[in-house]
Design a protein around this motif. Structure first.
Motif, PDB file in Angstrom:
ATOM      1  N   ILE A 193       0.838  -1.193   0.000  1.00 55.44           N
ATOM      2  CA  ILE A 193       0.000   0.000   0.000  1.00 55.44           C
ATOM      3  C   ILE A 193       0.875   1.245   0.000  1.00 55.44           C
ATOM      4  CG2 ILE A 193      -0.166   0.141   2.517  1.00 55.44           C
ATOM      5  CD1 ILE A 193      -3.106   1.066   2.124  1.00 55.44           C
ATOM      6  N   GLY A 194       0.377   2.358  -0.538  1.00 52.00           N
ATOM      7  CA  GLY A 194       1.140   3.590  -0.607  1.00 52.00           C
ATOM      8  C   GLY A 194       1.315   4.247   0.760  1.00 52.00           C
ATOM      9  N   ARG A 195       2.517   4.740   1.032  1.00 51.04           N
ATOM     10  CA  ARG A 195       2.811   5.383   2.307  1.00 51.04           C
ATOM     11  C   ARG A 195       1.955   6.636   2.508  1.00 51.04           C
ATOM     12  NH1 ARG A 195       6.495   6.171   6.395  1.00 51.04           N
ATOM     13  NH2 ARG A 195       7.610   4.254   5.890  1.00 51.04           N
ATOM     14  N   GLU A 196       1.757   7.418   1.455  1.00 50.96           N
ATOM     15  CA  GLU A 196       1.002   8.663   1.598  1.00 50.96           C
ATOM     16  C   GLU A 196      -0.435   8.391   2.036  1.00 50.96           C
ATOM     17  OE1 GLU A 196       1.213  11.162  -1.782  1.00 50.96           O
ATOM     18  OE2 GLU A 196       3.388  11.404  -1.703  1.00 50.96           O
ATOM     19  N   ASN A 197      -1.041   7.377   1.459  1.00 48.09           N
ATOM     20  CA  ASN A 197      -2.427   7.051   1.824  1.00 48.09           C
ATOM     21  C   ASN A 197      -2.537   6.677   3.303  1.00 48.09           C
ATOM     22  OD1 ASN A 197      -3.315   7.457  -0.773  1.00 48.09           O
ATOM     23  ND2 ASN A 197      -3.200   5.305  -1.363  1.00 48.09           N
ATOM     24  N   LEU A 198      -1.608   5.834   3.753  1.00 45.58           N
ATOM     25  CA  LEU A 198      -1.659   5.403   5.149  1.00 45.58           C
ATOM     26  C   LEU A 198      -1.324   6.545   6.104  1.00 45.58           C
ATOM     27  CD1 LEU A 198      -0.186   1.800   5.472  1.00 45.58           C
ATOM     28  CD2 LEU A 198      -2.551   2.567   5.666  1.00 45.58           C
ATOM     29  N   THR A 199      -0.391   7.409   5.702  1.00 41.24           N
ATOM     30  CA  THR A 199      -0.035   8.540   6.560  1.00 41.24           C
ATOM     31  C   THR A 199      -1.230   9.460   6.758  1.00 41.24           C
ATOM     32  OG1 THR A 199       2.275   8.441   5.834  1.00 41.24           O
ATOM     33  CG2 THR A 199       1.523  10.500   6.819  1.00 41.24           C
ATOM     34  N   GLU A 200      -1.958   9.727   5.675  1.00 35.64           N
ATOM     35  CA  GLU A 200      -3.164  10.552   5.782  1.00 35.64           C
ATOM     36  C   GLU A 200      -4.205   9.872   6.661  1.00 35.64           C
ATOM     37  OE1 GLU A 200      -6.475  12.741   2.885  1.00 35.64           O
ATOM     38  OE2 GLU A 200      -4.970  11.401   2.023  1.00 35.64           O
ATOM     39  N   LEU A 201      -4.392   8.584   6.470  1.00 34.70           N
ATOM     40  CA  LEU A 201      -5.362   7.824   7.266  1.00 34.70           C
ATOM     41  C   LEU A 201      -4.987   7.832   8.741  1.00 34.70           C
ATOM     42  CD1 LEU A 201      -7.791   5.904   7.432  1.00 34.70           C
ATOM     43  CD2 LEU A 201      -6.236   4.022   6.912  1.00 34.70           C
ATOM     44  N   ALA A 202      -3.688   7.627   9.015  1.00 30.35           N
ATOM     45  CA  ALA A 202      -3.219   7.607  10.401  1.00 30.35           C
ATOM     46  C   ALA A 202      -3.426   8.960  11.072  1.00 30.35           C
ATOM     47  CB  ALA A 202      -1.747   7.215  10.447  1.00 30.35           C
ATOM     48  N   GLY A 203      -3.187  10.032  10.342  1.00 28.08           N
ATOM     49  CA  GLY A 203      -3.388  11.362  10.899  1.00 28.08           C
ATOM     50  C   GLY A 203      -4.846  11.618  11.264  1.00 28.08           C
ATOM     51  N   GLU A 204      -5.747  11.219  10.384  1.00 29.10           N
ATOM     52  CA  GLU A 204      -7.180  11.396  10.668  1.00 29.10           C
ATOM     53  C   GLU A 204      -7.607  10.538  11.858  1.00 29.10           C
ATOM     54  OE1 GLU A 204      -9.197  13.544   9.485  1.00 29.10           O
ATOM     55  OE2 GLU A 204      -7.933  14.332   7.883  1.00 29.10           O
ATOM     56  N   MET A 205      -7.066   9.322  11.922  1.00 32.80           N
ATOM     57  CA  MET A 205      -7.373   8.441  13.053  1.00 32.80           C
ATOM     58  C   MET A 205      -6.901   9.056  14.361  1.00 32.80           C
ATOM     59  SD  MET A 205      -5.598   6.266  15.283  1.00 32.80           S
ATOM     60  CE  MET A 205      -4.090   5.884  14.380  1.00 32.80           C
ATOM     61  N   LEU A 206      -5.675   9.608  14.345  1.00 32.63           N
ATOM     62  CA  LEU A 206      -5.123  10.203  15.557  1.00 32.63           C
ATOM     63  C   LEU A 206      -5.913  11.428  15.981  1.00 32.63           C
ATOM     64  CD1 LEU A 206      -2.768   9.718  17.503  1.00 32.63           C
ATOM     65  CD2 LEU A 206      -1.402  11.281  16.121  1.00 32.63           C
ATOM     66  N   LEU A 207      -6.316  12.231  15.022  1.00 33.81           N
ATOM     67  CA  LEU A 207      -7.130  13.413  15.325  1.00 33.81           C
ATOM     68  C   LEU A 207      -8.462  13.003  15.948  1.00 33.81           C
ATOM     69  CD1 LEU A 207      -7.569  16.486  15.090  1.00 33.81           C
ATOM     70  CD2 LEU A 207      -8.488  16.085  12.796  1.00 33.81           C
ATOM     71  N   GLY A 208      -9.100  12.005  15.367  1.00 31.73           N
ATOM     72  CA  GLY A 208     -10.382  11.539  15.898  1.00 31.73           C
ATOM     73  C   GLY A 208     -10.253  10.914  17.270  1.00 31.73           C
ATOM     74  N   THR A 209      -9.178  10.165  17.482  1.00 29.20           N
ATOM     75  CA  THR A 209      -8.943   9.555  18.792  1.00 29.20           C
ATOM     76  C   THR A 209      -8.755  10.621  19.854  1.00 29.20           C
ATOM     77  OG1 THR A 209      -7.911   7.628  17.754  1.00 29.20           O
ATOM     78  CG2 THR A 209      -7.470   7.971  20.091  1.00 29.20           C
ATOM     79  N   GLY A 210      -7.987  11.666  19.509  1.00 32.58           N
ATOM     80  CA  GLY A 210      -7.801  12.763  20.450  1.00 32.58           C
ATOM     81  C   GLY A 210      -9.116  13.417  20.840  1.00 32.58           C
ATOM     82  N   LYS A 211     -10.004  13.586  19.865  1.00 27.39           N
ATOM     83  CA  LYS A 211     -11.304  14.192  20.157  1.00 27.39           C
ATOM     84  C   LYS A 211     -12.155  13.282  21.039  1.00 27.39           C
ATOM     85  CE  LYS A 211     -11.675  17.251  16.158  1.00 27.39           C
ATOM     86  NZ  LYS A 211     -12.465  17.603  14.957  1.00 27.39           N
TER      87      LYS A 211
END
Length: 276
Positions: A193-211
């Motif tokens: 899988i592409g690194r950019e796709n996962l990096t974006e996904l991980a960032g959104e996951m982390l933001l949502g988890t923080g909320k």
């Protein structure tokens, strides 16, 4: 209000950028100096109107609040340079954890505070850790916390807890990013899988988890229980993490505290302080 910055390296420039981006300060309100004048000139190019000072004394003379953004072992030389220029009504803010408020109060006549910032302030988020010297009054606290409130959530802490709280607020983004980077790299190697796709996904996951943890009413263990269905995939993976990371976080805390104690001892020596 005029605000000075002595030291415009990584953290000093980050704070300066965040204050301007948030609207807390206009460039014309800021006075800045650095050992390398080139760094301050670059900031002035980025923020037209920012006042470039040729010396730290000039920064102090023009500021109501001065953020000291230099390394721990540079403080004594800096204090010797500016000590005769500070005024009792000025507020000097250290952003360096090993330098204690009583260190600075013992050699300066002004008001002393200590603030530990975080790189998260670049997105006007995260916590700033606030500690106050004996000369800081209620009005001073409100002034500082109103300013910090533009870029963070100011939290007053005991100075004896500065290291462990900094592990989470200041070092934490690097620790979490390391975990995510290792996870992403493994996924790329194993699945293609592409690194950019996962990096974006991980960032959104982390933001949502923080909320979920700050706004959603969840505690960390409750969030794990909610996501990990017994016998499911998440539960299996959590069991692996618990086994593999057993003792790691105790070692992490021991490591950060050992380095802090080493730096604190050096600062005590610099300031002629026998306190531990």
């Amino acid at each position: 209000m005029k605000v000075g910055f002595i030291g415009t390296g990584s953290m000093g420039s980050m704070l300066l950028d965040a204050f301007i981006a948030s609207g807390a300060l206009m460039p014309q309100q800021i006075f800045a100096s650095n050992r390398s004048l080139e760094k301050v000139n670059l900031l002035a190019q980025r923020h037209p109107g920012l006042n470039v000072c040729s010396s730290n004394v000039e920064t102090v003379k023009n500021s109501d609040i001065v953020f000291l953004c230099v390394k721990p072992l540079q403080y004594k030389v800096l204090i010797d340079e500016i000590g005769n220029e500070v005024k009792p009504n000025q507020i000097l803010v250290s952003i360096t954890s090993p330098v204690q408020t009583h260190h600075l109060e013992s050699v300066l006549t002004c008001k002393i505070a200590k603030i530990i910032p975080s790189i998260t302030h670049l997105t006007l988020s995260g916590a700033s850790l606030c500690m106050y010297g004996s000369r800081i009054n209620a009005e001073d606290r409100l002034l500082l916390e109103k300013l910090l409130g533009f870029i963070s959530r100011p939290l007053e802490i005991q100075e004896s807890h500065v290291r462990i709280t900094s592990d989470f607020s200041s070092c934490g983004p690097a620790f979490i990013s390391f975990f995510l980077d290792q996870w992403i790299q493994a996924a790329v190697e194993m699945t293609g899988i592409g690194r950019e796709n996962l990096t974006e996904l991980a960032g959104e996951m982390l933001l949502g988890t923080g909320k979920l943890l700050t706004e959603g009413g969840f505690k960390p263990h409750e969030l794990q229980e909610r996501v990990a269905v017994p016998g499911g995939i998440t539960a299996e993976a959590l069991a692996l993490l618990k086994q593999s990371l057993d003792g790691v976080f105790h070692q992490l805390i021991s490591t950060t505290h050992a380095k802090y104690d080493e730096d604190l001892s050096k600062c005590n020596t610099l300031f002629g302080d026998s306190k531990t």
